[in-house]
Design a protein around this motif. Structure first.
Motif, mmCIF file in Angstrom:
data_model
loop_
_atom_site.group_PDB
_atom_site.id
_atom_site.type_symbol
_atom_site.label_atom_id
_atom_site.label_comp_id
_atom_site.label_asym_id
_atom_site.label_seq_id
_atom_site.Cartn_x
_atom_site.Cartn_y
_atom_site.Cartn_z
ATOM 1 N N THR A 98 0.833 -1.204 0.000
ATOM 2 C CA THR A 98 0.000 0.000 0.000
ATOM 3 C C THR A 98 0.867 1.252 0.000
ATOM 4 O O THR A 98 0.566 2.229 -0.699
ATOM 5 C CB THR A 98 -0.925 0.011 1.215
ATOM 6 O OG1 THR A 98 -1.720 -1.178 1.221
ATOM 7 C CG2 THR A 98 -1.861 1.213 1.172
ATOM 8 N N THR A 101 2.040 2.410 -3.368
ATOM 9 C CA THR A 101 1.085 3.124 -4.227
ATOM 10 C C THR A 101 1.083 4.622 -3.951
ATOM 11 O O THR A 101 0.517 5.396 -4.733
ATOM 12 C CB THR A 101 -0.341 2.586 -4.023
ATOM 13 O OG1 THR A 101 -0.793 2.920 -2.701
ATOM 14 C CG2 THR A 101 -0.390 1.072 -4.217
ATOM 15 N N GLU A 284 -6.563 -6.752 -11.369
ATOM 16 C CA GLU A 284 -6.630 -5.290 -11.434
ATOM 17 C C GLU A 284 -7.564 -4.791 -12.528
ATOM 18 O O GLU A 284 -7.553 -3.610 -12.862
ATOM 19 C CB GLU A 284 -5.226 -4.731 -11.634
ATOM 20 C CG GLU A 284 -4.291 -5.054 -10.472
ATOM 21 C CD GLU A 284 -2.892 -4.521 -10.683
ATOM 22 O OE1 GLU A 284 -2.656 -3.847 -11.720
ATOM 23 O OE2 GLU A 284 -2.018 -4.762 -9.825
ATOM 24 N N ARG A 308 -7.151 -5.958 -2.102
ATOM 25 C CA ARG A 308 -6.258 -4.945 -2.668
ATOM 26 C C ARG A 308 -6.375 -4.908 -4.187
ATOM 27 O O ARG A 308 -6.395 -3.826 -4.796
ATOM 28 C CB ARG A 308 -4.808 -5.238 -2.241
ATOM 29 C CG ARG A 308 -3.798 -4.267 -2.834
ATOM 30 C CD ARG A 308 -4.119 -2.850 -2.453
ATOM 31 N NE ARG A 308 -3.266 -1.898 -3.175
ATOM 32 C CZ ARG A 308 -3.643 -0.698 -3.544
ATOM 33 N NH1 ARG A 308 -4.865 -0.263 -3.278
ATOM 34 N NH2 ARG A 308 -2.822 0.093 -4.185
ATOM 35 N N ILE A 312 -7.460 -1.662 -6.590
ATOM 36 C CA ILE A 312 -6.709 -1.169 -7.746
ATOM 37 C C ILE A 312 -7.593 -1.190 -8.988
ATOM 38 O O ILE A 312 -7.571 -0.261 -9.809
ATOM 39 C CB ILE A 312 -5.444 -2.023 -7.960
ATOM 40 C CG1 ILE A 312 -4.495 -1.863 -6.760
ATOM 41 C CG2 ILE A 312 -4.740 -1.629 -9.252
ATOM 42 C CD1 ILE A 312 -3.287 -2.759 -6.807
ATOM 43 N N GLU A 315 -9.862 1.724 -9.034
ATOM 44 C CA GLU A 315 -9.143 2.955 -9.369
ATOM 45 C C GLU A 315 -8.851 3.024 -10.865
ATOM 46 O O GLU A 315 -9.067 4.057 -11.510
ATOM 47 C CB GLU A 315 -7.838 3.016 -8.574
ATOM 48 C CG GLU A 315 -8.032 3.190 -7.076
ATOM 49 C CD GLU A 315 -6.728 3.080 -6.311
ATOM 50 O OE1 GLU A 315 -5.684 2.873 -6.967
ATOM 51 O OE2 GLU A 315 -6.745 3.170 -5.071
ATOM 52 N N LYS A 316 -8.367 1.931 -11.425
ATOM 53 C CA LYS A 316 -7.968 1.945 -12.832
ATOM 54 C C LYS A 316 -9.172 1.996 -13.769
ATOM 55 O O LYS A 316 -9.055 2.493 -14.899
ATOM 56 C CB LYS A 316 -7.098 0.725 -13.141
ATOM 57 C CG LYS A 316 -5.744 0.769 -12.447
ATOM 58 C CD LYS A 316 -4.809 -0.297 -12.946
ATOM 59 C CE LYS A 316 -3.415 -0.106 -12.365
ATOM 60 N NZ LYS A 316 -2.449 -1.108 -12.873
#
Length: 455
Positions: A98, A101, A284, A308, A312, A315-316
């Protein structure tokens, strides 16, 4: 092996917020090759030090050593439990993922502020010229102190071992220092402990973004991180031409295997006619990113066991910034080893490089839950072809440390044919990526079609 990270930025204890590890607690993590412990030997307002201690299990290493690797005693007598290299890099990513990032809920402004940092490692494997540490870390703005460790302090005439005491210091973003250590420690070592496959290219590109492209030792870093010519070519194609070189007519790069595989799976899903699609083991969200622009897909659901990875992916995919996707794209936390009623009623499902990450005894459960309970009309499965591994330069072993098995073409088809027969699917097979005349495709794919019914 040990890594310490120290800051004198005040209050220094804010380092705990950046690392997402409380200074008053000890964190222990079990890894496939040993145990990692994070603790703080010093935590004051003036100075704070976080330590990552890694204990590698040499017995476990000897059991996983590949045939023909090293000298006869190499599996049992080696430097892996003691000298920092790729094992420590994996532990660093696991412990401080984390922090790498650059996110900090409690100190967001500090995460984006360069602070004084010192990384110290008492024993690092550094196979190469004496100036290699300075050539790797120096261009990134660090002060580098590398002290050779003699073979025997009492007999300096015996020479030095390929190990150093390494100290890297400077004013930098914490996430940048962690990323630089993660990439460059294995480069210093030059001997990764796990199989090198195309996933390593993606890893290097992701963690090298923003600094490796312009690093004066980019070719050396890429070559030692990836080792094999085909992987190096993939990375070079992604980086583009060296800024220091001028090419009159740059050639068109070949698509990377990872992209070619996802593109082909997306094509098969679209051709299936399905409107509702599952990405099982979505990671992801790279496959979902290819599916979202296709209007045919009215509902897309990604499922993964890693919280996690789902963060991601969100977010992506910019799910928060794109409210129009709220009713169309969902991410679910779940394990394919257990029955899940949320997965029923979909027209198609994909398992892209997923099954090999399961323990073999869990595979029957996955097969029953996907084909017998969820029952999508179309299921696309890809997995590495173990026979092709020889092309990468390895006679045996797995492509990635997290793989629990890899199948030959015969083994894959035996599983797929049996699953199809038991749960009412026809199966066809495709080759993905390069195909060797003797060893077959680098990636093998099966497309299952349910014989009756469907959504």
């Amino acid at each position: 092996m040990l890594l310490t990270l120290t800051t004198t930025h005040q209050p220094a204890t804010d380092l705990g917020f950046l690392l997402h590890k409380h200074p008053e607690r000890v964190l222990e993590r079990e890894l496939p090759f040993g145990r990692a412990v994070v603790f703080y030997p010093e935590a004051t307002e003036g100075t704070c030090t976080a330590a990552l201690l890694l204990e590698v299990d040499p017995v476990a290493l000897s059991r996983h050593t590949r045939a023909g690797e090293g000298a006869p005693l190499e599996p049992y007598v080696n430097d892996r439990p003691y000298a920092a290299g790729s094992f420590l890099a994996v532990a660093l990513r696991d412990a401080f993922g984390t922090a790498m990032t650059g996110r900090s809920k409690d100190r967001p402004e500090l995460a984006d502020t360069p602070i004084p940092l010192v990384a110290e490692l008492p024993c690092v494997a550094a196979r190469g010229p004496a100036d290699l540490p300075a050539r790797l870390f120096g261009p990134l703005g660090y002060t580098v102190d590398a002290e050779p460790i003699p073979l025997d302090p009492l007999f300096p005439e015996w020479g030095e071992r390929p190990y150093i005491r390494l100290r890297v210091s400077g004013t930098a973003l914490l996430r940048e220092l962690l990323t630089h250590l993660y990439v460059l420690l294995p480069v210093l070592d030059g001997r990764k402990h796990y199989y090198l496959g195309e996933a390593e290219v993606d890893k290097l590109l992701r963690h090298g973004a923003g600094w490796l492209e312009t690093h004066p030792e980019r070719d050396l870093i890429t070559g030692r991180f990836l080792r094999f010519r085909e992987l190096v070519r993939q990375a070079e194609a992604a980086f583009g031409p060296d800024p220091a070189e001028v090419e009159e007519t740059p050639s068109e790069p070949r698509p990377r295997l990872h992209d070619a595989r996802l593109d082909r799976v997306a094509e098969v899903l679209e051709a299936s006619g399905a409107a509702r699609v599952l990405d099982l083991g979505c990671g992801e969200g790279k496959l979902l990113r290819r599916l979202i622009p296709v209007p045919q897909f009215r509902e897309l659901v990604g499922v993964d066991v890693s919280d996690r990875a789902l963060e991601i992916a969100a977010e992506k995919l910019h799910l928060r910034e794109r409210p129009e996707l709220a009713g169309r794209v969902r991410l679910l936390h779940g394990s394919l080893a257990y029955r899940d009623s949320r997965l029923r009623g979909f027209g198609a499902a994909a398992l892209v490089e997923v099954i090999e990450h399961l323990e073999p005894h869990r595979l029957n459960a996955l097969t029953a839950h996907v084909f017998g309970d969820a029952q999508p009309r179309t299921v696309v499965v890809t997995t590495p072809n173990r026979e092709y591994n020889t092309v990468f330069g390895e006679d045996a072993g797995l492509r990635h440390a997290d793989h629990r098995f890899e199948w030959t073409r015969t083994e894959f088809r035996a599983w797929a044919d049996a699953a199809g027969a038991e749960y009412g699917y026809t199966v066809r097979y495709e080759d993905v990526g390069d195909v060797h005349p003797e060893y077959g495709p680098v990636t093998q794919m099966a497309v299952f079609e349910r014989k009756v019914g469907g959504v």
